[in-house]
Motif scaffolding. Structure first.
Motif, PDB file in Angstrom:
ATOM      1  N   LEU A  68      46.842  25.901  74.985  1.00 42.26           N
ATOM      2  CA  LEU A  68      46.324  26.273  73.766  1.00 42.26           C
ATOM      3  C   LEU A  68      46.010  25.003  73.379  1.00 42.26           C
ATOM      4  N   ASP A  69      44.720  24.476  73.017  1.00 42.10           N
ATOM      5  CA  ASP A  69      44.416  23.558  72.155  1.00 42.10           C
ATOM      6  C   ASP A  69      43.327  23.599  71.234  1.00 42.10           C
ATOM      7  N   CYS A  70      43.257  23.067  70.121  1.00 45.72           N
ATOM      8  CA  CYS A  70      42.113  23.353  69.364  1.00 45.72           C
ATOM      9  C   CYS A  70      41.847  22.083  68.820  1.00 45.72           C
ATOM     10  N   MET A  71      40.677  22.270  67.968  1.00 47.67           N
ATOM     11  CA  MET A  71      39.776  21.140  67.305  1.00 47.67           C
ATOM     12  C   MET A  71      38.783  21.378  66.404  1.00 47.67           C
ATOM     13  N   HIS A  72      39.553  20.084  64.997  1.00 48.43           N
ATOM     14  CA  HIS A  72      38.798  20.898  63.669  1.00 48.43           C
ATOM     15  C   HIS A  72      37.561  19.467  64.102  1.00 48.43           C
ATOM     16  N   TRP A  73      36.374  20.849  63.646  1.00 50.77           N
ATOM     17  CA  TRP A  73      35.035  20.198  63.031  1.00 50.77           C
ATOM     18  C   TRP A  73      34.961  20.629  61.626  1.00 50.77           C
ATOM     19  N   ASN A  74      34.087  19.094  61.618  1.00 49.85           N
ATOM     20  CA  ASN A  74      33.815  19.125  60.002  1.00 49.85           C
ATOM     21  C   ASN A  74      32.728  20.289  59.806  1.00 49.85           C
ATOM     22  N   TRP A  75      32.104  20.698  59.005  1.00 50.28           N
ATOM     23  CA  TRP A  75      31.415  21.924  58.834  1.00 50.28           C
ATOM     24  C   TRP A  75      29.992  21.685  57.688  1.00 50.28           C
ATOM     25  N   LYS A  76      29.241  20.019  57.952  1.00 49.90           N
ATOM     26  CA  LYS A  76      28.572  19.929  57.051  1.00 49.90           C
ATOM     27  C   LYS A  76      27.956  20.922  56.721  1.00 49.90           C
ATOM     28  N   ASN A  77      27.006  21.761  57.006  1.00 49.36           N
ATOM     29  CA  ASN A  77      26.346  22.636  56.247  1.00 49.36           C
ATOM     30  C   ASN A  77      26.686  23.917  56.221  1.00 49.36           C
ATOM     31  N   CYS A  78      27.908  24.016  55.433  1.00 49.24           N
ATOM     32  CA  CYS A  78      29.103  25.438  55.016  1.00 49.24           C
ATOM     33  C   CYS A  78      28.344  25.862  53.896  1.00 49.24           C
ATOM     34  N   PRO A  79      27.875  26.808  53.838  1.00 51.71           N
ATOM     35  CA  PRO A  79      27.154  28.057  52.935  1.00 51.71           C
ATOM     36  C   PRO A  79      28.439  27.354  51.475  1.00 51.71           C
ATOM     37  N   THR A  80      28.162  27.008  50.124  1.00 48.50           N
ATOM     38  CA  THR A  80      28.735  27.078  49.114  1.00 48.50           C
ATOM     39  C   THR A  80      29.402  27.862  49.120  1.00 48.50           C
ATOM     40  N   GLY A  81      29.403  29.432  48.789  1.00 52.78           N
ATOM     41  CA  GLY A  81      30.342  30.524  48.301  1.00 52.78           C
ATOM     42  C   GLY A  81      31.478  30.660  49.909  1.00 52.78           C
ATOM     43  N   TRP A  82      31.033  29.632  50.220  1.00 55.22           N
ATOM     44  CA  TRP A  82      32.440  29.447  51.533  1.00 55.22           C
ATOM     45  C   TRP A  82      33.130  28.554  51.706  1.00 55.22           C
ATOM     46  N   GLN A  83      32.488  27.747  51.180  1.00 53.38           N
ATOM     47  CA  GLN A  83      33.576  26.278  51.403  1.00 53.38           C
ATOM     48  C   GLN A  83      35.312  26.428  51.192  1.00 53.38           C
ATOM     49  N   ARG A  84      35.273  27.543  49.755  1.00 53.37           N
ATOM     50  CA  ARG A  84      36.993  27.718  50.176  1.00 53.37           C
ATOM     51  C   ARG A  84      37.445  27.991  50.532  1.00 53.37           C
ATOM     52  N   GLY A  85      37.141  28.688  52.088  1.00 55.15           N
ATOM     53  CA  GLY A  85      38.170  30.222  52.407  1.00 55.15           C
ATOM     54  C   GLY A  85      38.386  28.769  54.019  1.00 55.15           C
ATOM     55  N   PHE A  86      37.472  28.021  54.089  1.00 52.57           N
ATOM     56  CA  PHE A  86      36.840  27.182  55.073  1.00 52.57           C
ATOM     57  C   PHE A  86      37.446  25.877  55.192  1.00 52.57           C
ATOM     58  N   SER A  87      37.444  25.579  54.097  1.00 48.93           N
ATOM     59  CA  SER A  87      38.754  24.092  53.615  1.00 48.93           C
ATOM     60  C   SER A  87      39.674  24.004  54.766  1.00 48.93           C
ATOM     61  N   GLY A  88      40.056  21.917  55.028  1.00 49.76           N
ATOM     62  CA  GLY A  88      40.851  22.323  55.028  1.00 49.76           C
ATOM     63  C   GLY A  88      41.469  20.832  54.665  1.00 49.76           C
ATOM     64  N   ARG A  89      42.903  20.759  54.736  1.00 57.05           N
ATOM     65  CA  ARG A  89      43.969  20.051  53.717  1.00 57.05           C
ATOM     66  C   ARG A  89      42.806  18.717  53.983  1.00 57.05           C
ATOM     67  N   SER A  90      41.614  17.992  54.411  1.00 56.03           N
ATOM     68  CA  SER A  90      40.273  16.869  54.087  1.00 56.03           C
ATOM     69  C   SER A  90      40.325  17.716  52.734  1.00 56.03           C
ATOM     70  N   LYS A  91      40.101  19.002  52.400  1.00 59.09           N
ATOM     71  CA  LYS A  91      38.848  20.001  51.442  1.00 59.09           C
ATOM     72  C   LYS A  91      37.705  19.604  51.234  1.00 59.09           C
ATOM     73  N   LYS A  92      37.625  19.478  52.734  1.00 59.44           N
ATOM     74  CA  LYS A  92      35.951  19.634  52.644  1.00 59.44           C
ATOM     75  C   LYS A  92      36.119  20.690  54.115  1.00 59.44           C
ATOM     76  N   PRO A  93      35.064  21.394  53.933  1.00 57.56           N
ATOM     77  CA  PRO A  93      34.979  22.553  55.243  1.00 57.56           C
ATOM     78  C   PRO A  93      35.161  22.278  56.640  1.00 57.56           C
ATOM     79  N   ILE A  94      35.745  23.149  56.946  1.00 58.80           N
ATOM     80  CA  ILE A  94      36.266  22.600  58.379  1.00 58.80           C
ATOM     81  C   ILE A  94      35.820  23.562  59.588  1.00 58.80           C
ATOM     82  N   VAL A  95      35.792  24.062  60.067  1.00 60.03           N
ATOM     83  CA  VAL A  95      36.204  25.345  61.836  1.00 60.03           C
ATOM     84  C   VAL A  95      36.891  24.951  62.544  1.00 60.03           C
TER      85      VAL A  95
END
Length: 107
Positions: A68-95
């Motif tokens: 198993l491997d995973c990769m964290h991608w910054n989600w530059k165009n994450c909808p504002t209402g979803w940003q808290r649910g998709f925030s990583g350690r960097s406090k930026k939205p990620i997938v």
């Protein structure tokens, strides 16, 4: 697509409407799946599983068919209402993309 352009800017830069761009992208994805699904995007059969298990045993990992491997991608165009649910350690939205791959990168 190669330059990470927004879909609604395609009309300005390439004379292509957002809907045409999205349709073209969907068609490209369908073509890629059709080209590669037989070899790379299919479920393993018993012969494949035996080969993967044998290879893993040779490397000291008995019973393992992949890792198993995973990769964290910054989600530059994450909808504002979803940003808290998709925030990583960097406090930026990620997938997070997760995949299981064999030693020969067969997914």
């Amino acid at each position: 697509m190669a330059y990470d352009s927004l879909t609604d800017s395609m009309d300005e830069t390439h004379g292509m409407s957002e809907f045409t761009y999205l349709d073209t992208l969907a068609e490209l994805c369908d073509i890629i799946v059709q080209l590669y699904k037989e070899e790379y995007l299919r479920e393993p059969n018993q012969k494949d599983l035996d080969r993967l298990i044998r290879k893993a045993e040779d490397r000291g990992f008995s019973g393992m068919i992949g890792s198993l491997d995973c990769m964290h991608w910054n989600w530059k165009n994450c909808p504002t209402g979803w940003q808290r649910g998709f925030s990583g350690r960097s406090k930026k939205p990620i997938v997070v993309l997760e995949a299981v791959a064999s030693y020969d990168t067969w997914i």
